[in-house]
Design a protein around this motif. Structure first.
Motif, short mmCIF file in Angstrom:
data_model
loop_
_atom_site.label_atom_id
_atom_site.label_comp_id
_atom_site.label_asym_id
_atom_site.label_seq_id
_atom_site.Cartn_x
_atom_site.Cartn_y
_atom_site.Cartn_z
N SER A 184 37.74 -14.07 -48.79
CA SER A 184 36.34 -13.96 -49.18
C SER A 184 35.45 -13.84 -47.96
N SER A 185 34.36 -13.07 -48.12
CA SER A 185 33.37 -12.97 -47.05
C SER A 185 32.72 -14.31 -46.77
N ASP A 186 32.78 -15.24 -47.72
CA ASP A 186 32.23 -16.59 -47.51
C ASP A 186 32.93 -17.32 -46.36
N GLU A 187 34.12 -16.85 -45.98
CA GLU A 187 34.82 -17.48 -44.85
C GLU A 187 34.00 -17.36 -43.57
N TYR A 188 33.15 -16.35 -43.48
CA TYR A 188 32.36 -16.15 -42.26
C TYR A 188 31.20 -17.14 -42.15
N GLY A 189 30.79 -17.71 -43.29
CA GLY A 189 29.69 -18.66 -43.25
C GLY A 189 28.43 -18.05 -42.68
N VAL A 225 32.75 -9.16 -38.46
CA VAL A 225 33.96 -8.49 -38.01
C VAL A 225 35.08 -9.53 -37.94
N GLU A 226 36.31 -9.08 -38.14
CA GLU A 226 37.44 -10.00 -38.29
C GLU A 226 37.69 -10.89 -37.08
N THR A 227 37.21 -10.52 -35.92
CA THR A 227 37.44 -11.32 -34.71
C THR A 227 36.46 -12.50 -34.59
N GLN A 228 35.45 -12.54 -35.45
CA GLN A 228 34.51 -13.67 -35.39
C GLN A 228 35.17 -14.95 -35.87
N ARG A 229 34.75 -16.08 -35.28
CA ARG A 229 35.26 -17.37 -35.72
C ARG A 229 34.63 -17.70 -37.07
N VAL A 246 44.00 -10.00 -40.82
CA VAL A 246 42.86 -10.18 -41.73
C VAL A 246 42.06 -8.89 -41.69
N ILE A 247 41.74 -8.34 -42.87
CA ILE A 247 41.05 -7.06 -42.92
C ILE A 247 39.88 -7.13 -43.90
#
Length: 307
Positions: free
Chosen positions: A120-125, A132-136, A231-232
């Motif tokens: 889920s995009s919610d993982e990015y907070g 982008v996938e490299t973000q914590r 992760v994509i």
């Protein structure tokens, strides 16, 4: 000598995205099994095997999947639920994290070729856009924490035991068959019924992706060796405001009275959540085909038929 059919398990196969994956696999002539808490929905394909089981219950899962083998597994299990931890969020976390642990432990890895986990995009907070996938990751709920934990667990399994997992991190997926309690179906229903209905001011920027485009990404993932352990992001790659989405629905239907500003933004809500999809293009050769306006028209037509 007849060729063996490809065997696929879709966890959450009676849900919104899962049912579209089930339908696509059935159209390809695959041997399709759906596993969900309630196995009543049939999706119009009598050849599909519908099983009922709880992936959070390890014993129940092993009993349901005893001696069953699959080349491909897609995990669409669990619901989007932003319940806070001290208000029952532990159960939400378990359904998204412990369920993945139990699946990895139960599946026959001798035949498994790909395990696609729906993230889920919610993982990015609160991470800055475009995400982008490299973000914590910076989860802001037990739901998004469960998703992040599952993502990292599967990456660890790939690194240490070559478990063939890929996480597709979906942004806002929409289309026919979505639960009427979700955002877009609520807006469409309100406009079709020409009601006044409360909404936020709508300044949030979001990324909407049509469900068939998501299904195409899932099937491209199966046989790509370069995406194992990755992760994509799967999204349109285009940002649009919530207000613009609501006004587009209102224009396409020709009626409806949204009351902007009557609902507050969620605490800690990320106002700009839209994806960088360059990795999906490079690794999968995938990009969305359905424009937002066409996707909205298809969704409106489906909901109108249900009414």
């Amino acid at each position: 000598m007849t060729q063996e059919k490809i065997r696929i398990l879709v966890v959450g196969g009676t849900g919104f995205i899962g049912s579209h994956v089930v339908n696509h696999a059935a159209q390809l002539g695959w041997d399709v099994t759906s596993l969900s808490l309630r196995a009543g929905k049939r999706n119009g394909y009598p050849s599909v095997r519908y099983l009922s089981g709880n992936i959070v219950d390890s014993d129940d899962l092993k009993k349901v999947l005893d001696n069953v083998k699959f080349e491909y597994v897609v995990n669409c299990g669990g619901y989007i639920d932003h319940t806070l931890f001290f208000r029952g969020g532990r159960n939400v976390f378990d359904s998204h994290f412990r369920g993945v642990l139990n699946l990895a432990e139960t599946l026959d890895r001798d035949v498994l070729r790909a395990f696609v986990n729906i993230g889920s995009s919610d993982e990015y907070g609160s991470a800055s856009a475009p995400q982008v996938e490299t973000q914590r990751e910076a989860p802001i709920s037990p739901y998004s924490l469960g998703k992040v934990a599952a993502t990292h667990f599967l990456q660890m399994l790939y690194r240490t035991e070559n478990f063939p997992a890929t996480t597709l991190r979906l942004f806002l997926t929409y289309g026919p068959g979505q639960d009427n309690r979700r955002f877009l179906p609520q807006i469409i229903l309100g406009c079709l019924e020409d009601r006044s209905f409360p909404v936020s001011k709508g300044a949030q920027m979001r990324d909407f992706c049509f469900v068939q485009d998501v299904v195409d990404a899932v099937f491209l993932t199966f046989d790509s060796s370069s995406v194992k352990g990755e992760v994509i992001n799967i999204a349109s790659g285009q940002s649009v405001s919530i207000r613009a989405i609501i006004e587009t629905v209102q224009r396409l239907i020709g009626r409806g009275k949204p009351l902007f500003g009557k609902i507050d933004y969620r605490p800690s809500e990320n106002m700009r959540l839209h994806a960088d999809i360059s990795k999906a293009k490079a690794f999968l050769g995938w990009e969305p085909n359905v424009t937002l306006e066409v996707g909205l028209e298809k969704t409106i037509q489906w909901i109108r038929q249900q009414l």
